[in-house]
Design an enzyme around this catalytic site. Structure first.
Site, PDB file in Angstrom:
ATOM      1  N   LYS A  23       0.997  -1.146  -0.085  1.00  0.00           N
ATOM      2  CA  LYS A  23      -0.157  -0.481   0.466  1.00  0.00           C
ATOM      3  C   LYS A  23       0.625   1.232  -0.257  1.00  0.00           C
ATOM      4  O   LYS A  23       1.066   2.762  -0.764  1.00  0.00           O
ATOM      5  CB  LYS A  23      -0.479  -0.167   1.487  1.00  0.00           C
ATOM      6  CG  LYS A  23      -2.229   0.849   0.798  1.00  0.00           C
ATOM      7  CD  LYS A  23      -3.355   0.248   2.707  1.00  0.00           C
ATOM      8  CE  LYS A  23      -4.651   1.323   2.214  1.00  0.00           C
ATOM      9  NZ  LYS A  23      -4.804   1.607   4.246  1.00  0.00           N
ATOM     10  N   LYS A  50      -7.005 -12.062   0.617  1.00  0.00           N
ATOM     11  CA  LYS A  50      -8.245 -12.318   0.244  1.00  0.00           C
ATOM     12  C   LYS A  50      -8.980 -12.923   1.750  1.00  0.00           C
ATOM     13  O   LYS A  50      -8.382 -13.357   2.540  1.00  0.00           O
ATOM     14  CB  LYS A  50      -7.164 -13.636  -0.128  1.00  0.00           C
ATOM     15  CG  LYS A  50      -7.889 -14.251  -1.523  1.00  0.00           C
ATOM     16  CD  LYS A  50      -7.479 -14.882  -2.239  1.00  0.00           C
ATOM     17  CE  LYS A  50      -8.408 -15.685  -3.925  1.00  0.00           C
ATOM     18  NZ  LYS A  50      -8.417 -14.722  -4.468  1.00  0.00           N
ATOM     19  N   ARG A  61     -10.238 -25.307  -5.574  1.00  0.00           N
ATOM     20  CA  ARG A  61     -10.634 -25.268  -7.484  1.00  0.00           C
ATOM     21  C   ARG A  61      -9.370 -25.687  -7.303  1.00  0.00           C
ATOM     22  O   ARG A  61      -8.994 -26.294  -8.772  1.00  0.00           O
ATOM     23  CB  ARG A  61     -10.450 -24.384  -8.014  1.00  0.00           C
ATOM     24  CG  ARG A  61     -11.748 -23.543  -8.173  1.00  0.00           C
ATOM     25  CD  ARG A  61     -11.834 -22.555  -8.916  1.00  0.00           C
ATOM     26  NE  ARG A  61     -11.255 -20.918  -9.232  1.00  0.00           N
ATOM     27  CZ  ARG A  61     -11.641 -20.152  -8.501  1.00  0.00           C
ATOM     28  NH1 ARG A  61     -11.908 -19.484  -8.058  1.00  0.00           N
ATOM     29  NH2 ARG A  61     -10.568 -18.943  -8.241  1.00  0.00           N
ATOM     30  N   ASP A  76      -2.016 -14.691  -4.894  1.00  0.00           N
ATOM     31  CA  ASP A  76      -2.741 -13.638  -4.647  1.00  0.00           C
ATOM     32  C   ASP A  76      -3.838 -13.061  -3.521  1.00  0.00           C
ATOM     33  O   ASP A  76      -4.854 -12.721  -3.001  1.00  0.00           O
ATOM     34  CB  ASP A  76      -3.813 -13.354  -5.709  1.00  0.00           C
ATOM     35  CG  ASP A  76      -4.537 -14.332  -6.033  1.00  0.00           C
ATOM     36  OD1 ASP A  76      -4.354 -15.716  -4.920  1.00  0.00           O
ATOM     37  OD2 ASP A  76      -5.454 -13.900  -6.405  1.00  0.00           O
ATOM     38  N   SER A 118     -12.983 -15.225 -21.607  1.00  0.00           N
ATOM     39  CA  SER A 118     -13.764 -14.616 -20.648  1.00  0.00           C
ATOM     40  C   SER A 118     -14.167 -13.163 -22.028  1.00  0.00           C
ATOM     41  O   SER A 118     -15.625 -13.132 -21.682  1.00  0.00           O
ATOM     42  CB  SER A 118     -13.659 -14.818 -19.284  1.00  0.00           C
ATOM     43  OG  SER A 118     -12.444 -13.691 -19.371  1.00  0.00           O
ATOM     44  N   GLU A 143      -0.562 -10.750  -6.014  1.00  0.00           N
ATOM     45  CA  GLU A 143      -1.171  -9.398  -7.445  1.00  0.00           C
ATOM     46  C   GLU A 143      -1.384  -8.535  -7.666  1.00  0.00           C
ATOM     47  O   GLU A 143      -1.987  -7.735  -6.561  1.00  0.00           O
ATOM     48  CB  GLU A 143      -1.752 -10.823  -7.363  1.00  0.00           C
ATOM     49  CG  GLU A 143      -2.326 -10.732  -9.300  1.00  0.00           C
ATOM     50  CD  GLU A 143      -3.322 -11.634  -9.420  1.00  0.00           C
ATOM     51  OE1 GLU A 143      -3.328 -12.468  -9.650  1.00  0.00           O
ATOM     52  OE2 GLU A 143      -4.482 -11.279  -9.009  1.00  0.00           O
ATOM     53  N   GLU A 158     -18.759  -8.689 -14.690  1.00  0.00           N
ATOM     54  CA  GLU A 158     -18.875  -9.977 -15.111  1.00  0.00           C
ATOM     55  C   GLU A 158     -18.628 -11.149 -13.942  1.00  0.00           C
ATOM     56  O   GLU A 158     -19.103 -12.155 -14.118  1.00  0.00           O
ATOM     57  CB  GLU A 158     -17.443 -10.015 -15.911  1.00  0.00           C
ATOM     58  CG  GLU A 158     -17.889 -11.643 -17.122  1.00  0.00           C
ATOM     59  CD  GLU A 158     -16.779 -12.679 -16.277  1.00  0.00           C
ATOM     60  OE1 GLU A 158     -16.468 -13.912 -16.283  1.00  0.00           O
ATOM     61  OE2 GLU A 158     -15.573 -12.380 -15.477  1.00  0.00           O
ATOM     62  N   HIS A 159     -17.778 -10.224 -13.363  1.00  0.00           N
ATOM     63  CA  HIS A 159     -17.479 -10.885 -11.868  1.00  0.00           C
ATOM     64  C   HIS A 159     -19.085 -11.815 -10.674  1.00  0.00           C
ATOM     65  O   HIS A 159     -19.032 -12.738 -10.629  1.00  0.00           O
ATOM     66  CB  HIS A 159     -16.385 -10.015 -10.607  1.00  0.00           C
ATOM     67  CG  HIS A 159     -15.483 -10.973  -9.974  1.00  0.00           C
ATOM     68  ND1 HIS A 159     -16.169 -11.206  -8.607  1.00  0.00           N
ATOM     69  CD2 HIS A 159     -14.561 -11.376  -9.350  1.00  0.00           C
ATOM     70  CE1 HIS A 159     -15.695 -12.489  -8.355  1.00  0.00           C
ATOM     71  NE2 HIS A 159     -13.899 -12.337  -8.663  1.00  0.00           N
TER      72      HIS A 159
END
Ligand code: 0O2
Length: 226
Positions: A23, A50, A61, A76, A118, A143, A158-159
């Site tokens: 930051k 996250k 996943r 990330d 996508s 990331e 889209e998310h």
């Protein structure tokens, strides 16, 4: 169990410290870069760690177990997003970050040159930030996503409409991909207008500099004569 929990919490401390450092680097970059243009090339910056839910889903996943080792294998957990007004600004910011001596670039993913299936576009920099706690140094992977305002608004919608949803129909996916192409056309057109304005601004700045040089010469001449 107690020792395991302590270890896990200590591990999270590295991510929190890495995010604070990142930051700060980005705040400095934002100020540094604001001197380069009349309008700041960066629209806004956000940082986040996250969420636990999102970490668990990502590990599932990737078929990874819930361990500190798998956690550390994710790029990330610490993430930053830099949103720029124009396409040229995205590459300017990316180049500035590549030259930043505080961070180590591990990988550059250019999803602008090679958009995802996508339709997703943006530049991702996978970086390492050195964090020292209790005398132990760890390089924390993070990331940085860099996008234009147009790309960001598409990705955000889209998310919600498709990304991570398993049951999205082919029609919806196709429409979202087509929307991404429309957004891309707007980005290219806006960037062309931006480049034209930059040429004009350069002309104005040169004129101002020439006028001030001329003023100094006249002033000196007057002083010399008096
Ligand atoms: P979230 O909820 O946004 O955090 P890696 O992260 O490198 O181990 P991965 O997942 O293949 O592996 O990386 P990728 O695809 O380069 O980038 C991951 C992140 O980019 C995602 O994080 C999203 O934020 C964003 N992203 C990638 N593809 C898409 C897409 O098609 N649509 C949208 N809206 N965002 C995308 P997460 O953790 O997957 O999700």
């Amino acid at each position: 169990m107690q020792a395991k929990l302590k270890n896990f919490k200590k591990n999270l401390l590295y991510y929190e410290a890495a995010m604070k450092q990142l930051k700060t680097y980005l705040e400095i970059l934002n100020t540094e870069i604001s001197f380069l243009d009349i309008d700041n090339p960066i629209n806004h910056v956000s940082t986040r760690i996250k969420s636990t839910e999102s970490i668990i889903l990502k590990l599932q996943r990737k078929n990874l177990p819930l361990t500190i080792e798998s956690l550390n294998s994710l790029n990330d957990i610490v993430g930053a997003r830099i949103v720029c007004d124009f396409l040229d600004n995205v590459y300017l910011v990316s180049d500035k970050l590549k030259n930043n001596k505080n961070i180590k670039i591990i990988e550059v993913k250019d999803y602008i040159k090679n958009p995802k299936n996508s339709g997703y576009r943006g530049i991702h920099l996978i970086i390492e930030i050195p964090v020292s706690i209790d005398g132990t140094l760890k390089n924390i992977r993070s990331e940085i996503q860099i996008r234009t305002v147009c790309m960001d608004s598409w990705a955000s919608n889209e998310h919600k409409l498709n990304y991570k949803h398993v049951s999205t129909s082919k029609e919806v996916k196709d429409e979202l991909r087509a929307n991404a192409e429309q957004v891309w056309k707007v980005d290219l057109s806006m960037n062309k207008l931006y480049q034209e304005k930059q040429v004009k601004n350069k002309g104005i700045i040169e004129t101002i500099e020439n006028i001030s040089k001329y003023k100094w010469r006249v002033q000196n001449e007057i002083w010399r004569k008096n």
